[in-house]
Design a protein around this motif. Sequence first.
Motif, PDB file in Angstrom:
ATOM      1  N   SER A   8       0.854  -1.191   0.000  1.00 19.39           N
ATOM      2  CA  SER A   8       0.000   0.000   0.000  1.00 19.39           C
ATOM      3  C   SER A   8       0.889   1.239   0.000  1.00 19.39           C
ATOM      4  O   SER A   8       2.060   1.175   0.391  1.00 19.39           O
ATOM      5  CB  SER A   8      -0.904   0.001   1.237  1.00 19.39           C
ATOM      6  OG  SER A   8      -0.136   0.263   2.399  1.00 19.39           O
ATOM      7  N   PRO A   9       0.330   2.371  -0.434  1.00 17.08           N
ATOM      8  CA  PRO A   9       1.130   3.610  -0.401  1.00 17.08           C
ATOM      9  C   PRO A   9       1.633   3.956   1.004  1.00 17.08           C
ATOM     10  O   PRO A   9       2.741   4.458   1.162  1.00 17.08           O
ATOM     11  CB  PRO A   9       0.157   4.675  -0.913  1.00 17.08           C
ATOM     12  CG  PRO A   9      -0.819   3.926  -1.753  1.00 17.08           C
ATOM     13  CD  PRO A   9      -0.970   2.580  -1.075  1.00 17.08           C
ATOM     14  N   ASP A  10       0.822   3.639   2.031  1.00 18.09           N
ATOM     15  CA  ASP A  10       1.222   3.926   3.412  1.00 18.09           C
ATOM     16  C   ASP A  10       2.421   3.109   3.863  1.00 18.09           C
ATOM     17  O   ASP A  10       3.095   3.468   4.824  1.00 18.09           O
ATOM     18  CB  ASP A  10       0.067   3.645   4.382  1.00 18.09           C
ATOM     19  CG  ASP A  10      -1.082   4.612   4.223  1.00 18.09           C
ATOM     20  OD1 ASP A  10      -0.891   5.681   3.619  1.00 18.09           O
ATOM     21  OD2 ASP A  10      -2.187   4.293   4.704  1.00 18.09           O
ATOM     22  N   CYS A  11       2.658   1.997   3.188  1.00 19.32           N
ATOM     23  CA  CYS A  11       3.750   1.102   3.571  1.00 19.32           C
ATOM     24  C   CYS A  11       4.893   1.123   2.559  1.00 19.32           C
ATOM     25  O   CYS A  11       5.691   0.184   2.491  1.00 19.32           O
ATOM     26  CB  CYS A  11       3.224  -0.320   3.735  1.00 19.32           C
ATOM     27  SG  CYS A  11       2.232  -0.525   5.227  1.00 19.32           S
ATOM     28  N   THR A  12       4.965   2.182   1.792  1.00 15.49           N
ATOM     29  CA  THR A  12       6.034   2.348   0.811  1.00 15.49           C
ATOM     30  C   THR A  12       6.678   3.697   1.077  1.00 15.49           C
ATOM     31  O   THR A  12       6.052   4.739   0.879  1.00 15.49           O
ATOM     32  CB  THR A  12       5.471   2.298  -0.626  1.00 15.49           C
ATOM     33  OG1 THR A  12       4.672   1.125  -0.767  1.00 15.49           O
ATOM     34  CG2 THR A  12       6.588   2.288  -1.642  1.00 15.49           C
ATOM     35  N   VAL A  13       7.925   3.685   1.554  1.00 18.20           N
ATOM     36  CA  VAL A  13       8.555   4.931   1.981  1.00 18.20           C
ATOM     37  C   VAL A  13       9.962   5.034   1.395  1.00 18.20           C
ATOM     38  O   VAL A  13      10.780   4.119   1.547  1.00 18.20           O
ATOM     39  CB  VAL A  13       8.610   5.034   3.528  1.00 18.20           C
ATOM     40  CG1 VAL A  13       9.173   6.376   3.958  1.00 18.20           C
ATOM     41  CG2 VAL A  13       7.223   4.803   4.136  1.00 18.20           C
ATOM     42  N   ILE A  31       6.197   1.724  10.519  1.00 20.18           N
ATOM     43  CA  ILE A  31       5.412   1.984   9.302  1.00 20.18           C
ATOM     44  C   ILE A  31       4.261   0.991   9.204  1.00 20.18           C
ATOM     45  O   ILE A  31       3.111   1.373   8.948  1.00 20.18           O
ATOM     46  CB  ILE A  31       6.322   1.911   8.056  1.00 20.18           C
ATOM     47  CG1 ILE A  31       7.293   3.104   8.044  1.00 20.18           C
ATOM     48  CG2 ILE A  31       5.493   1.866   6.767  1.00 20.18           C
ATOM     49  CD1 ILE A  31       8.458   2.949   7.084  1.00 20.18           C
ATOM     50  N   ALA A  32       4.542  -0.287   9.425  1.00 19.88           N
ATOM     51  CA  ALA A  32       3.508  -1.320   9.339  1.00 19.88           C
ATOM     52  C   ALA A  32       2.442  -1.126  10.419  1.00 19.88           C
ATOM     53  O   ALA A  32       1.241  -1.248  10.142  1.00 19.88           O
ATOM     54  CB  ALA A  32       4.140  -2.698   9.455  1.00 19.88           C
ATOM     55  N   ALA A  33       2.850  -0.822  11.624  1.00 20.83           N
ATOM     56  CA  ALA A  33       1.895  -0.645  12.730  1.00 20.83           C
ATOM     57  C   ALA A  33       1.002   0.575  12.493  1.00 20.83           C
ATOM     58  O   ALA A  33      -0.194   0.542  12.815  1.00 20.83           O
ATOM     59  CB  ALA A  33       2.634  -0.509  14.055  1.00 20.83           C
ATOM     60  N   LEU A  80       7.783  -1.691   1.866  1.00 21.23           N
ATOM     61  CA  LEU A  80       8.923  -1.449   0.992  1.00 21.23           C
ATOM     62  C   LEU A  80       9.519  -0.103   1.350  1.00 21.23           C
ATOM     63  O   LEU A  80       8.812   0.907   1.342  1.00 21.23           O
ATOM     64  CB  LEU A  80       8.495  -1.446  -0.484  1.00 21.23           C
ATOM     65  CG  LEU A  80       9.555  -1.010  -1.500  1.00 21.23           C
ATOM     66  CD1 LEU A  80      10.764  -1.944  -1.491  1.00 21.23           C
ATOM     67  CD2 LEU A  80       8.933  -0.925  -2.893  1.00 21.23           C
ATOM     68  N   ILE A  81      10.800  -0.108   1.704  1.00 22.33           N
ATOM     69  CA  ILE A  81      11.480   1.157   1.980  1.00 22.33           C
ATOM     70  C   ILE A  81      12.850   1.166   1.296  1.00 22.33           C
ATOM     71  O   ILE A  81      13.440   0.126   1.043  1.00 22.33           O
ATOM     72  CB  ILE A  81      11.669   1.432   3.492  1.00 22.33           C
ATOM     73  CG1 ILE A  81      12.663   0.454   4.121  1.00 22.33           C
ATOM     74  CG2 ILE A  81      10.335   1.443   4.221  1.00 22.33           C
ATOM     75  CD1 ILE A  81      13.109   0.845   5.530  1.00 22.33           C
ATOM     76  N   GLN A 141       6.524   7.705  -6.093  1.00 20.37           N
ATOM     77  CA  GLN A 141       7.253   7.143  -7.227  1.00 20.37           C
ATOM     78  C   GLN A 141       7.697   5.701  -6.928  1.00 20.37           C
ATOM     79  O   GLN A 141       7.582   4.819  -7.772  1.00 20.37           O
ATOM     80  CB  GLN A 141       8.457   8.046  -7.523  1.00 20.37           C
ATOM     81  CG  GLN A 141       9.217   7.731  -8.765  1.00 20.37           C
ATOM     82  CD  GLN A 141      10.402   8.684  -8.939  1.00 20.37           C
ATOM     83  OE1 GLN A 141      11.109   8.997  -7.972  1.00 20.37           O
ATOM     84  NE2 GLN A 141      10.600   9.142 -10.151  1.00 20.37           N
ATOM     85  N   LEU A 142       8.174   5.469  -5.720  1.00 22.29           N
ATOM     86  CA  LEU A 142       8.603   4.136  -5.307  1.00 22.29           C
ATOM     87  C   LEU A 142       7.431   3.151  -5.352  1.00 22.29           C
ATOM     88  O   LEU A 142       7.550   2.046  -5.882  1.00 22.29           O
ATOM     89  CB  LEU A 142       9.202   4.199  -3.893  1.00 22.29           C
ATOM     90  CG  LEU A 142       9.832   2.938  -3.339  1.00 22.29           C
ATOM     91  CD1 LEU A 142      11.081   2.561  -4.127  1.00 22.29           C
ATOM     92  CD2 LEU A 142      10.187   3.150  -1.860  1.00 22.29           C
TER      93      LEU A 142
END
Length: 151
Positions: A8-13, A31-33, A80-81, A141-142
Amino acid sequence: MKLEQLLSPDCTVCAVPGTSKKGVLQQISRIAANAFKTAKEKELLNALIAREKLSSTGIGKGIAIPHGRLLDSQQIIAVLITTETPVSFDAIDDQPVDIFFALFVPEDHCHQHLQTLAAIAAFLGDKDNARRLRKCTNSKQLFELATNQLD
């Protein structure tokens, strides 16, 4: 399950600050929490640390796939980071890591867990994909790059 359904976008940094292995694992857990309110940061971190104690999830070439199992969950969580600078992660090639694709799976999803890890490893193992991920300058973008490439 397709990988783009996990992320999800919230978990991609993009460009997460981090200077240590534990620090990066803490960032991933946070990030996951924050994205999945059913998971607690400490539980997520403990799952990652328990797996890292078995052997490093640093697969080489600046890439790690930290993963852990969650006891009381039926939800798969992916994060994903990329980090601002590569971090020492005890990878198999002893190179620092700057791309992390973390996966948290329910305890009873072993077969699916292995298939998903293999798909992530194949995606990240492609040097062109890794190069493009490293060139991303923002989280949107990521996310777009990852979800357009993963299947």
